[in-house]
Design an enzyme around this catalytic site. Structure first.
Site, PDB file in Angstrom:
ATOM      1  N   CYS A 117       0.851  -1.193   0.000  1.00 34.70           N
ATOM      2  CA  CYS A 117       0.000   0.000   0.000  1.00 34.70           C
ATOM      3  C   CYS A 117       0.887   1.243   0.000  1.00 34.70           C
ATOM      4  O   CYS A 117       1.646   1.455  -0.940  1.00 34.70           O
ATOM      5  CB  CYS A 117      -0.954  -0.053   1.191  1.00 34.70           C
ATOM      6  SG  CYS A 117      -2.198   1.255   1.195  1.00 34.70           S
ATOM      7  N   ASP A 162      -9.522  -3.850  -6.701  1.00 34.09           N
ATOM      8  CA  ASP A 162      -8.983  -2.812  -5.818  1.00 34.09           C
ATOM      9  C   ASP A 162      -9.667  -1.488  -6.132  1.00 34.09           C
ATOM     10  O   ASP A 162      -9.470  -0.914  -7.211  1.00 34.09           O
ATOM     11  CB  ASP A 162      -7.471  -2.701  -6.027  1.00 34.09           C
ATOM     12  CG  ASP A 162      -6.796  -1.820  -4.976  1.00 34.09           C
ATOM     13  OD1 ASP A 162      -7.445  -0.909  -4.439  1.00 34.09           O
ATOM     14  OD2 ASP A 162      -5.599  -2.052  -4.714  1.00 34.09           O
ATOM     15  N   HIS A 190      -7.932  -4.607  -2.574  1.00 28.69           N
ATOM     16  CA  HIS A 190      -6.774  -3.958  -1.968  1.00 28.69           C
ATOM     17  C   HIS A 190      -6.354  -4.751  -0.732  1.00 28.69           C
ATOM     18  O   HIS A 190      -7.172  -5.338  -0.049  1.00 28.69           O
ATOM     19  CB  HIS A 190      -7.131  -2.524  -1.578  1.00 28.69           C
ATOM     20  CG  HIS A 190      -5.949  -1.682  -1.236  1.00 28.69           C
ATOM     21  ND1 HIS A 190      -5.061  -1.221  -2.182  1.00 28.69           N
ATOM     22  CD2 HIS A 190      -5.494  -1.221  -0.040  1.00 28.69           C
ATOM     23  CE1 HIS A 190      -4.117  -0.498  -1.591  1.00 28.69           C
ATOM     24  NE2 HIS A 190      -4.357  -0.494  -0.294  1.00 28.69           N
TER      25      HIS A 190
END
Length: 236
Positions: A117, A162, A190
């Site tokens: 991330c 995502d 995600h």
């Protein structure tokens, strides 16, 4: 396997890093870059797993610039808190902290980076700024930095579901780096690699890990032919 140790950046800032040593002679070094939730139990476990594969692995606590000991959960409140910490950080100071962590493990041989991330974005930037043999980006938002070209091979992992990184962004990365291995995982969202979150996808995480370890085996450990061929790919 690992433990926290105190290290210092070039500007004198002292901060914590989770350092994990391999069971035998190191195959190389890995810089593990946190999500926006701090160096929590998930990131420590990931770092330990890389050490178990033979690498000296280190995960610097980048939020120590704001406050020491930040470890967040994964709810919406913690997400907003983590985003707030990121906004308080100076990018150059973060780069110094990454460089300091890398210096701690450089004796282990060639070094790679892997980030998740926010850490994925930082791993991409580190590939153009730090002496790395390669880098791996897990669902990092990099499209706003495509003009900052990596100086080493970079592998990318994204989920097709995502919501924060649309497939159009993934295609922009593929267009910018046509020789790079850019993988998408069908049905994964995600943070599909984080086994402490509802978004965890065991199949996608397992395949991405296999590809990542092959990538590190080739570029960090120096095992010829270990990396998968660079290609557009979507996992079932």
């Amino acid at each position: 396997m690992g433990q926290f140790t105190t290290i210092m950046a070039r500007d004198g800032h002292e901060f914590q890093a989770w350092l994990a040593a391999p069971p035998g002679r190191p195959r190389g070094a890995l810089l593990v870059i946190q999500e926006i939730f701090g160096v929590n139990s998930h990131i420590r476990a990931v770092t330990d797993q890389f050490a178990a594969e033979g690498y000296t692995a280190i995960a610097p606590s980048l939020f120590d610039r704001v406050r020491r000991g930040i470890e967040l959960g994964f709810g919406p409140t913690e997400l907003q808190e983590g985003m707030g910490y990121v906004k308080q950080l100076d990018p150059e100071a973060t780069r110094r902290d990454l460089a300091a962590a890398l210096a701690v493990v450089k004796h282990s041989g060639r070094a790679g980076a892997v980030g998740y991330c926010w850490g994925g974005s930082l791993a991409y930037l580190a590939a153009g700024e730090l002496p790395l043999a390669c880098a791996v980006v897990y669902y990092g938002r990099v499209v706003n930095h495509l003009e900052r070209r990596p100086r080493c091979p970079v592998m990318y992992h994204f989920g097709t579901e995502d919501r924060s990184i649309p497939l159009a962004d993934v295609e922009r990365i593929r267009a910018a780096f046509p020789q790079a291995p850019v993988y998408t995982y069908e049905g994964a969202g995600h943070a599909f690699n984080n086994d402490q979150r509802d978004s965890y996808d065991a199949q996608a995480a397992g395949l991405a890990r296999t590809r990542t370890l092959e990538f590190f085996a080739r570029y960090v450990a120096g095992v010829a032919g270990a990396a998968p061929p660079p290609a557009e790919s979507s996992a079932p």
